[in-house]
Design a protein around this motif. Structure first.
Motif, PDB file in Angstrom:
ATOM      1  N   GLU A 150      12.084  46.185  47.217  1.00  0.00           N
ATOM      2  CA  GLU A 150      10.744  45.990  47.782  1.00  0.00           C
ATOM      3  C   GLU A 150      10.757  46.153  49.299  1.00  0.00           C
ATOM      4  OE1 GLU A 150       8.914  42.366  46.705  1.00  0.00           O
ATOM      5  OE2 GLU A 150       8.380  43.033  44.682  1.00  0.00           O
ATOM      6  N   GLU A 151      11.732  45.528  49.945  1.00  0.00           N
ATOM      7  CA  GLU A 151      11.784  45.548  51.407  1.00  0.00           C
ATOM      8  C   GLU A 151      11.971  46.968  51.950  1.00  0.00           C
ATOM      9  OE1 GLU A 151      14.634  43.929  55.048  1.00  0.00           O
ATOM     10  OE2 GLU A 151      14.912  43.165  53.006  1.00  0.00           O
ATOM     11  N   ILE A 152      12.945  47.696  51.416  1.00  0.00           N
ATOM     12  CA  ILE A 152      13.224  49.045  51.906  1.00  0.00           C
ATOM     13  C   ILE A 152      12.041  49.974  51.620  1.00  0.00           C
ATOM     14  CG2 ILE A 152      14.723  51.056  51.657  1.00  0.00           C
ATOM     15  CD1 ILE A 152      15.968  48.756  53.179  1.00  0.00           C
ATOM     16  N   SER A 153      11.440  49.848  50.444  1.00  0.00           N
ATOM     17  CA  SER A 153      10.301  50.699  50.093  1.00  0.00           C
ATOM     18  C   SER A 153       9.133  50.488  51.045  1.00  0.00           C
ATOM     19  CB  SER A 153       9.865  50.426  48.656  1.00  0.00           C
ATOM     20  OG  SER A 153      10.918  50.659  47.746  1.00  0.00           O
ATOM     21  N   THR A 210      14.429  56.099  60.255  1.00  0.00           N
ATOM     22  CA  THR A 210      13.011  56.454  60.182  1.00  0.00           C
ATOM     23  C   THR A 210      12.173  55.478  61.002  1.00  0.00           C
ATOM     24  OG1 THR A 210      13.365  57.344  57.952  1.00  0.00           O
ATOM     25  CG2 THR A 210      11.093  56.946  58.625  1.00  0.00           C
ATOM     26  N   GLU A 211      12.501  54.196  60.925  1.00  0.00           N
ATOM     27  CA  GLU A 211      11.783  53.193  61.714  1.00  0.00           C
ATOM     28  C   GLU A 211      11.961  53.422  63.216  1.00  0.00           C
ATOM     29  OE1 GLU A 211      11.552  49.185  58.996  1.00  0.00           O
ATOM     30  OE2 GLU A 211      13.453  49.621  59.997  1.00  0.00           O
ATOM     31  N   CYS A 259      23.759  51.854  50.881  1.00  0.00           N
ATOM     32  CA  CYS A 259      23.908  51.815  52.346  1.00  0.00           C
ATOM     33  C   CYS A 259      23.301  53.056  53.004  1.00  0.00           C
ATOM     34  CB  CYS A 259      25.384  51.690  52.711  1.00  0.00           C
ATOM     35  SG  CYS A 259      26.102  50.088  52.329  1.00  0.00           S
ATOM     36  N   GLU A 260      23.444  54.211  52.378  1.00  0.00           N
ATOM     37  CA  GLU A 260      22.881  55.431  52.932  1.00  0.00           C
ATOM     38  C   GLU A 260      21.352  55.385  52.929  1.00  0.00           C
ATOM     39  OE1 GLU A 260      22.579  59.050  54.759  1.00  0.00           O
ATOM     40  OE2 GLU A 260      24.330  57.741  54.516  1.00  0.00           O
ATOM     41  N   LEU A 261      20.770  54.827  51.874  1.00  0.00           N
ATOM     42  CA  LEU A 261      19.308  54.694  51.820  1.00  0.00           C
ATOM     43  C   LEU A 261      18.807  53.710  52.875  1.00  0.00           C
ATOM     44  CD1 LEU A 261      18.862  54.642  47.944  1.00  0.00           C
ATOM     45  CD2 LEU A 261      18.165  56.479  49.491  1.00  0.00           C
ATOM     46  N   GLN A 262      19.538  52.634  53.098  1.00  0.00           N
ATOM     47  CA  GLN A 262      19.169  51.695  54.157  1.00  0.00           C
ATOM     48  C   GLN A 262      19.269  52.358  55.531  1.00  0.00           C
ATOM     49  OE1 GLN A 262      21.967  48.531  52.704  1.00  0.00           O
ATOM     50  NE2 GLN A 262      20.219  47.191  53.051  1.00  0.00           N
ATOM     51  N   ARG A 263      20.281  53.183  55.701  1.00  0.00           N
ATOM     52  CA  ARG A 263      20.461  53.895  56.974  1.00  0.00           C
ATOM     53  C   ARG A 263      19.285  54.846  57.222  1.00  0.00           C
ATOM     54  NH1 ARG A 263      22.850  58.800  58.282  1.00  0.00           N
ATOM     55  NH2 ARG A 263      23.721  58.926  60.394  1.00  0.00           N
ATOM     56  N   LEU A 276      16.306  55.124  43.315  1.00  0.00           N
ATOM     57  CA  LEU A 276      17.750  55.215  43.554  1.00  0.00           C
ATOM     58  C   LEU A 276      18.354  53.839  43.836  1.00  0.00           C
ATOM     59  CD1 LEU A 276      17.948  58.433  45.774  1.00  0.00           C
ATOM     60  CD2 LEU A 276      18.787  58.164  43.429  1.00  0.00           C
ATOM     61  N   LEU A 277      17.642  53.026  44.583  1.00  0.00           N
ATOM     62  CA  LEU A 277      18.141  51.681  44.871  1.00  0.00           C
ATOM     63  C   LEU A 277      18.330  50.878  43.590  1.00  0.00           C
ATOM     64  CD1 LEU A 277      15.979  50.778  48.002  1.00  0.00           C
ATOM     65  CD2 LEU A 277      18.466  51.025  47.959  1.00  0.00           C
ATOM     66  N   LEU A 278      17.352  50.935  42.700  1.00  0.00           N
ATOM     67  CA  LEU A 278      17.463  50.217  41.428  1.00  0.00           C
ATOM     68  C   LEU A 278      18.577  50.783  40.565  1.00  0.00           C
ATOM     69  CD1 LEU A 278      13.789  49.541  40.256  1.00  0.00           C
ATOM     70  CD2 LEU A 278      15.537  47.849  40.804  1.00  0.00           C
ATOM     71  N   ALA A 279      18.698  52.111  40.534  1.00  0.00           N
ATOM     72  CA  ALA A 279      19.672  52.757  39.669  1.00  0.00           C
ATOM     73  C   ALA A 279      21.100  52.422  40.053  1.00  0.00           C
ATOM     74  CB  ALA A 279      19.472  54.267  39.680  1.00  0.00           C
ATOM     75  N   TYR A 280      21.341  52.189  41.340  1.00  0.00           N
ATOM     76  CA  TYR A 280      22.712  51.987  41.810  1.00  0.00           C
ATOM     77  C   TYR A 280      23.019  50.546  42.199  1.00  0.00           C
ATOM     78  CZ  TYR A 280      23.422  56.993  41.627  1.00  0.00           C
ATOM     79  OH  TYR A 280      23.554  58.291  41.182  1.00  0.00           O
ATOM     80  N   GLY A 281      22.203  49.591  41.724  1.00  0.00           N
ATOM     81  CA  GLY A 281      22.630  48.198  41.779  1.00  0.00           C
ATOM     82  C   GLY A 281      22.005  47.307  42.826  1.00  0.00           C
ATOM     83  N   ALA A 282      20.957  47.738  43.532  1.00  0.00           N
ATOM     84  CA  ALA A 282      20.306  46.871  44.522  1.00  0.00           C
ATOM     85  C   ALA A 282      19.450  45.821  43.818  1.00  0.00           C
ATOM     86  CB  ALA A 282      19.438  47.698  45.465  1.00  0.00           C
TER      87      ALA A 282
END
Length: 253
Positions: free
Chosen positions: A31-34, A92-93, A83-87, A19-25
């Motif tokens: 890599e970092e978020i994964s 989770t952390e 932003c929602e995926l980062q949140r 999703l991150l790649l698909a929407y422009g990250a």
């Protein structure tokens, strides 16, 4: 950790990366978020390889590796999704989300877009503002507003029917320039060149170019070159549309 649990965690992590790649990250953020999400969910190691249209992710727990491959398709830039995926990763952390909650939250993510009746006039206003900043008179700014608004409406209409993006850019540039060159045909403005330049600024692929440079600087050369090539082709498609409109109107570069 059971094998089924590792499988499910790996699926969720790779889905987030997809999703991150698909929407422009950019690739570094993917890599970092994964990796951070994988570690937060209990994985010992997360390795990810990103290419122009796919990604490969390997998770490791207690010496057991699982590798999965996903194809990626661009869905346009949408920072709300990123932003929602980062949140989700941050919560989770902190221990507030577990695997079940992550799965539920990720499945609920939907890209939010602005309504067409708001987006079209705002794009027209932004292009008209550029025309004014470039030194255009009031008539030129009004013409720019009209041309870019119509062009943006055409662009959205074509996108809704899922036509090729290159065709979308070419047709949008053609229609926008065709309207913008009315300043030459009717002679009601002292600065007829500026509407033609300002009205097509909405077609500049600035975000893909920034991501391309960012990827190349950070060492992701294959993805960066791919994104740069895609942005360049979009620019060429726009130039083709502009040139055709100018030739039709009797104007030449």
């Amino acid at each position: 950790m059971y094998a089924d649990t590792q499988n499910e965690i790996t699926r969720q992590v790779v889905r987030v990366a997809q999703l991150l790649l698909a929407y422009g990250a950019d690739s570094e953020l993917v890599e970092e978020i994964s990796q951070r999400l994988g570690y937060a969910l209990g994985l010992a190691s997360v390795e990810i390889s990103i290419s122009s249209n796919s990604l490969v992710l390997t998770s490791l727990v207690h010496g057991r590796c699982i590798t999965t491959t996903r194809r990626t398709r661009e869905h346009g830039i949408n920072m709300t999704v990123i932003c929602e995926l980062q949140r989700i990763c941050l919560l989770t952390e902190k221990g507030l989300y577990g695997l079940y909650e992550v799965r539920k939250r990720v499945s609920r993510i939907r890209p939010k877009t602005y309504p067409t009746h708001y987006l079209v006039p705002m794009i027209g206003l932004s292009c008209a503002s550029f025309c004014h900043m470039f030194g255009g008179d009031l008539a030129a700014s009004i013409l720019t507003f009209f041309a870019s608004s119509v062009g943006m409406f055409v662009r959205i209409s074509i996108a809704k029917h899922h036509f090729n993006l290159l065709l979308n850019f070419a047709v949008t540039a053609f229609v926008t320039t065709l309207i913008a060159q009315l300043g030459y045909q009717i002679s009601f403005t002292e600065t007829p060149k500026l509407p033609m330049a300002a009205s097509v600024l909405m077609l500049v692929p600035g975000f893909p170019m920034i991501n391309a440079i960012s990827d190349m600087v950070k060492g992701h050369l294959n993805v960066g070159i791919s994104r740069w090539g895609h942005a360049t082709i979009l620019t060429v498609a726009s130039v083709i549309g502009i040139t055709m409109a100018m030739q039709l109107g009797g104007l030449f570069l």
